[in-house]
Scaffold this motif. Sequence first.
Motif, PDB file in Angstrom:
ATOM      1  N   ALA A 115       0.851  -1.180   0.000  1.00 32.43           N
ATOM      2  CA  ALA A 115       0.000   0.000   0.000  1.00 32.43           C
ATOM      3  C   ALA A 115       0.892   1.238   0.000  1.00 32.43           C
ATOM      4  O   ALA A 115       1.961   1.239   0.605  1.00 32.43           O
ATOM      5  CB  ALA A 115      -0.915   0.009   1.214  1.00 32.43           C
ATOM      6  N   LEU A 116       0.443   2.300  -0.678  1.00 34.55           N
ATOM      7  CA  LEU A 116       1.163   3.564  -0.710  1.00 34.55           C
ATOM      8  C   LEU A 116       0.218   4.689  -0.302  1.00 34.55           C
ATOM      9  O   LEU A 116      -0.925   4.745  -0.749  1.00 34.55           O
ATOM     10  CB  LEU A 116       1.735   3.841  -2.104  1.00 34.55           C
ATOM     11  N   VAL A 117       0.736   5.589   0.555  1.00 33.46           N
ATOM     12  CA  VAL A 117      -0.076   6.657   1.119  1.00 33.46           C
ATOM     13  C   VAL A 117       0.455   8.036   0.728  1.00 33.46           C
ATOM     14  O   VAL A 117      -0.317   8.957   0.473  1.00 33.46           O
ATOM     15  CB  VAL A 117      -0.117   6.549   2.659  1.00 33.46           C
ATOM     16  N   GLU A 118       1.759   8.200   0.683  1.00 38.98           N
ATOM     17  CA  GLU A 118       2.374   9.515   0.541  1.00 38.98           C
ATOM     18  C   GLU A 118       3.255   9.573  -0.694  1.00 38.98           C
ATOM     19  O   GLU A 118       3.874   8.569  -1.093  1.00 38.98           O
ATOM     20  CB  GLU A 118       3.213   9.837   1.786  1.00 38.98           C
ATOM     21  N   LEU A 119       3.321  10.758  -1.297  1.00 41.30           N
ATOM     22  CA  LEU A 119       4.215  11.018  -2.423  1.00 41.30           C
ATOM     23  C   LEU A 119       4.809  12.409  -2.230  1.00 41.30           C
ATOM     24  O   LEU A 119       4.076  13.363  -1.968  1.00 41.30           O
ATOM     25  CB  LEU A 119       3.451  10.951  -3.745  1.00 41.30           C
ATOM     26  N   ALA A 120       6.132  12.515  -2.321  1.00 45.34           N
ATOM     27  CA  ALA A 120       6.806  13.799  -2.113  1.00 45.34           C
ATOM     28  C   ALA A 120       7.884  13.986  -3.172  1.00 45.34           C
ATOM     29  O   ALA A 120       8.580  13.031  -3.537  1.00 45.34           O
ATOM     30  CB  ALA A 120       7.431  13.862  -0.719  1.00 45.34           C
ATOM     31  N   MET A 121       8.016  15.220  -3.658  1.00 46.37           N
ATOM     32  CA  MET A 121       9.070  15.577  -4.610  1.00 46.37           C
ATOM     33  C   MET A 121      10.183  16.292  -3.860  1.00 46.37           C
ATOM     34  O   MET A 121       9.946  17.281  -3.168  1.00 46.37           O
ATOM     35  CB  MET A 121       8.500  16.480  -5.705  1.00 46.37           C
ATOM     36  N   SER A 122      11.407  15.801  -3.983  1.00 42.64           N
ATOM     37  CA  SER A 122      12.534  16.434  -3.313  1.00 42.64           C
ATOM     38  C   SER A 122      12.943  17.700  -4.056  1.00 42.64           C
ATOM     39  O   SER A 122      12.607  17.877  -5.231  1.00 42.64           O
ATOM     40  CB  SER A 122      13.718  15.469  -3.248  1.00 42.64           C
TER      41      SER A 122
ATOM     42  N   TRP B 258       3.573   7.562   6.670  1.00 39.99           N
ATOM     43  CA  TRP B 258       2.307   8.251   6.394  1.00 39.99           C
ATOM     44  C   TRP B 258       2.504   9.607   5.716  1.00 39.99           C
ATOM     45  O   TRP B 258       1.733   9.985   4.839  1.00 39.99           O
ATOM     46  CB  TRP B 258       1.523   8.416   7.697  1.00 39.99           C
ATOM     47  N   LYS B 259       3.511  10.354   6.141  1.00 43.03           N
ATOM     48  CA  LYS B 259       3.794  11.643   5.520  1.00 43.03           C
ATOM     49  C   LYS B 259       5.308  11.850   5.461  1.00 43.03           C
ATOM     50  O   LYS B 259       6.052  11.335   6.315  1.00 43.03           O
ATOM     51  CB  LYS B 259       3.163  12.803   6.306  1.00 43.03           C
ATOM     52  N   ILE B 260       5.778  12.628   4.471  1.00 39.72           N
ATOM     53  CA  ILE B 260       7.193  12.930   4.277  1.00 39.72           C
ATOM     54  C   ILE B 260       7.338  14.437   4.112  1.00 39.72           C
ATOM     55  O   ILE B 260       6.560  15.062   3.385  1.00 39.72           O
ATOM     56  CB  ILE B 260       7.764  12.205   3.044  1.00 39.72           C
ATOM     57  N   ASP B 261       8.346  15.032   4.771  1.00 40.24           N
ATOM     58  CA  ASP B 261       8.565  16.479   4.702  1.00 40.24           C
ATOM     59  C   ASP B 261      10.031  16.767   4.397  1.00 40.24           C
ATOM     60  O   ASP B 261      10.914  16.493   5.221  1.00 40.24           O
ATOM     61  CB  ASP B 261       8.167  17.128   6.034  1.00 40.24           C
TER      62      ASP B 261
ATOM     63  N   SER C  72      15.663  18.320  -5.343  1.00 36.99           N
ATOM     64  CA  SER C  72      16.499  17.948  -6.481  1.00 36.99           C
ATOM     65  C   SER C  72      15.726  17.210  -7.569  1.00 36.99           C
ATOM     66  O   SER C  72      16.313  16.804  -8.579  1.00 36.99           O
ATOM     67  CB  SER C  72      17.669  17.083  -6.014  1.00 36.99           C
ATOM     68  N   GLY C  73      14.411  17.019  -7.383  1.00 37.34           N
ATOM     69  CA  GLY C  73      13.595  16.411  -8.420  1.00 37.34           C
ATOM     70  C   GLY C  73      13.451  14.907  -8.328  1.00 37.34           C
ATOM     71  O   GLY C  73      13.059  14.270  -9.314  1.00 37.34           O
ATOM     72  N   GLU C  74      13.719  14.320  -7.167  1.00 39.97           N
ATOM     73  CA  GLU C  74      13.512  12.892  -6.986  1.00 39.97           C
ATOM     74  C   GLU C  74      12.159  12.652  -6.311  1.00 39.97           C
ATOM     75  O   GLU C  74      11.731  13.420  -5.457  1.00 39.97           O
ATOM     76  CB  GLU C  74      14.625  12.285  -6.135  1.00 39.97           C
ATOM     77  N   LEU C  75      11.491  11.565  -6.703  1.00 38.03           N
ATOM     78  CA  LEU C  75      10.205  11.200  -6.120  1.00 38.03           C
ATOM     79  C   LEU C  75      10.398  10.224  -4.962  1.00 38.03           C
ATOM     80  O   LEU C  75      11.190   9.276  -5.071  1.00 38.03           O
ATOM     81  CB  LEU C  75       9.310  10.536  -7.166  1.00 38.03           C
ATOM     82  N   PHE C  76       9.676  10.449  -3.869  1.00 36.58           N
ATOM     83  CA  PHE C  76       9.695   9.558  -2.722  1.00 36.58           C
ATOM     84  C   PHE C  76       8.261   9.151  -2.402  1.00 36.58           C
ATOM     85  O   PHE C  76       7.381  10.010  -2.275  1.00 36.58           O
ATOM     86  CB  PHE C  76      10.338  10.223  -1.513  1.00 36.58           C
ATOM     87  N   ALA C  77       8.035   7.842  -2.296  1.00 37.92           N
ATOM     88  CA  ALA C  77       6.710   7.313  -1.970  1.00 37.92           C
ATOM     89  C   ALA C  77       6.778   6.596  -0.632  1.00 37.92           C
ATOM     90  O   ALA C  77       7.719   5.842  -0.365  1.00 37.92           O
ATOM     91  CB  ALA C  77       6.233   6.354  -3.062  1.00 37.92           C
ATOM     92  N   GLY C  78       5.774   6.823   0.223  1.00 39.26           N
ATOM     93  CA  GLY C  78       5.718   6.190   1.534  1.00 39.26           C
ATOM     94  C   GLY C  78       4.522   5.267   1.649  1.00 39.26           C
ATOM     95  O   GLY C  78       3.443   5.561   1.125  1.00 39.26           O
ATOM     96  N   GLY C  79       4.712   4.153   2.336  1.00 40.08           N
ATOM     97  CA  GLY C  79       3.620   3.203   2.536  1.00 40.08           C
ATOM     98  C   GLY C  79       4.073   2.034   3.371  1.00 40.08           C
ATOM     99  O   GLY C  79       4.837   2.202   4.326  1.00 40.08           O
ATOM    100  N   ARG C  80       3.648   0.825   2.980  1.00 44.01           N
ATOM    101  CA  ARG C  80       4.009  -0.355   3.744  1.00 44.01           C
ATOM    102  C   ARG C  80       4.223  -1.549   2.819  1.00 44.01           C
ATOM    103  O   ARG C  80       3.733  -1.587   1.692  1.00 44.01           O
ATOM    104  CB  ARG C  80       2.927  -0.692   4.764  1.00 44.01           C
ATOM    105  N   THR C  81       4.967  -2.530   3.338  1.00 47.99           N
ATOM    106  CA  THR C  81       5.094  -3.839   2.721  1.00 47.99           C
ATOM    107  C   THR C  81       4.409  -4.857   3.635  1.00 47.99           C
ATOM    108  O   THR C  81       3.758  -4.476   4.609  1.00 47.99           O
ATOM    109  CB  THR C  81       6.570  -4.228   2.534  1.00 47.99           C
ATOM    110  N   ASP C  82       4.582  -6.148   3.358  1.00 51.47           N
ATOM    111  CA  ASP C  82       3.963  -7.146   4.227  1.00 51.47           C
ATOM    112  C   ASP C  82       4.730  -7.339   5.530  1.00 51.47           C
ATOM    113  O   ASP C  82       4.292  -8.091   6.401  1.00 51.47           O
ATOM    114  CB  ASP C  82       3.804  -8.488   3.503  1.00 51.47           C
TER     115      ASP C  82
END
Length: 340
Positions: free
Chosen positions: A84-91, A132-135, A93-103
């Motif tokens: 599952a993925l909950v959060e998406l943040a752009m750094s 849940w969130k990235i800053d 420098s232009g890199e994408l970071f996604a936050g969520g969970r694995t099993d």
Amino acid sequence: FLDDGLTGFVGSLNSSFFMTDDGGQTWTDIADQLPGEDKDICGLAHQGDSIWGVGVFADPAYLIQSNDRGQTWSWTSMEDHANALVELAMSPSGELFAGGRTDTGATILRSTDGGQVWETVFANSDGLEFIWKIDFVTEDVVYGTVESFSGSTSMVKSVDGGNTWVELPVSPFYYDLQGIGFIDEETGWVCPRNAALWLTTDGGQSWTQDETFFNVNRITFFPGNRNRALAAASSIAYYQPESTSNSNNSLELVLPTFGPVFPNPVAGPAEVALDLIRNTRVSIDLLDLSGRQLKEIYRGRISAGEHSIALGDLSGYPPGSYLLALRTSEGHQSISLIIQ
């Protein structure tokens, strides 16, 4: 919102996806333009004319993307990387970071090529937990919240732009963290779902409770100015140095009524009561006391009203205490049960 301040997008948890081209005065549901079967979007990010979104807290993990300001969209399964993925943040420098969970626990994914290839840069093994969130405070210093169902409370931090992460304790007691926001590299808040904010002034090494606001899901800073921010909860709070204000008509968070389990202790067939305030996504899982997921009990949408959910055969689990975890669009909660 894109850089013109007029074109914007709003995700939802009921399969609607909205777009505006007049600064939010009018909105159009464009969910039918998304090619995937699942269309609930929890996190959004953009750069230039490109927009990305991820979903959903209740599984599965997927990515939507448009490279032409929302005119056309692609849909990509992310289940090779996360449950599952909950959060998406752009750094910066232009890199994408996604936050969520694995099993096995919480995870953070990174893409350096606009979402084509992803790598895992953080993973724990603490059970049913989410990032849940990235800053991004600066290009190097990044913080994130860990949402869990039991145990102590923690957050994550990176000082090298998200290449490596450490998990830092917030409290030895359990708080269901959501939002996060840092004024600078040292001073910021993490935000439990049903409790007051926690404040740090030393970069996450120590924390104290801040009673100014409750139940914050996201803190958003004004572009180029981290001395002004908005915090979104059941009302909106505005922050600036030496002065805070917020609505005085905050609403009490209304969660579904979950439980009791009958019979409890469980020696054979059992059920759990569930009373929903609206049609919503529902996930129910059996956890051990450390928060590890043992069995999926139910996953799907359920209509408003009173329901009784069968737990199935639990006789194969050792006698002892366990948790039932409920996830809905209105919030997450857990109750205890005993297997004989």
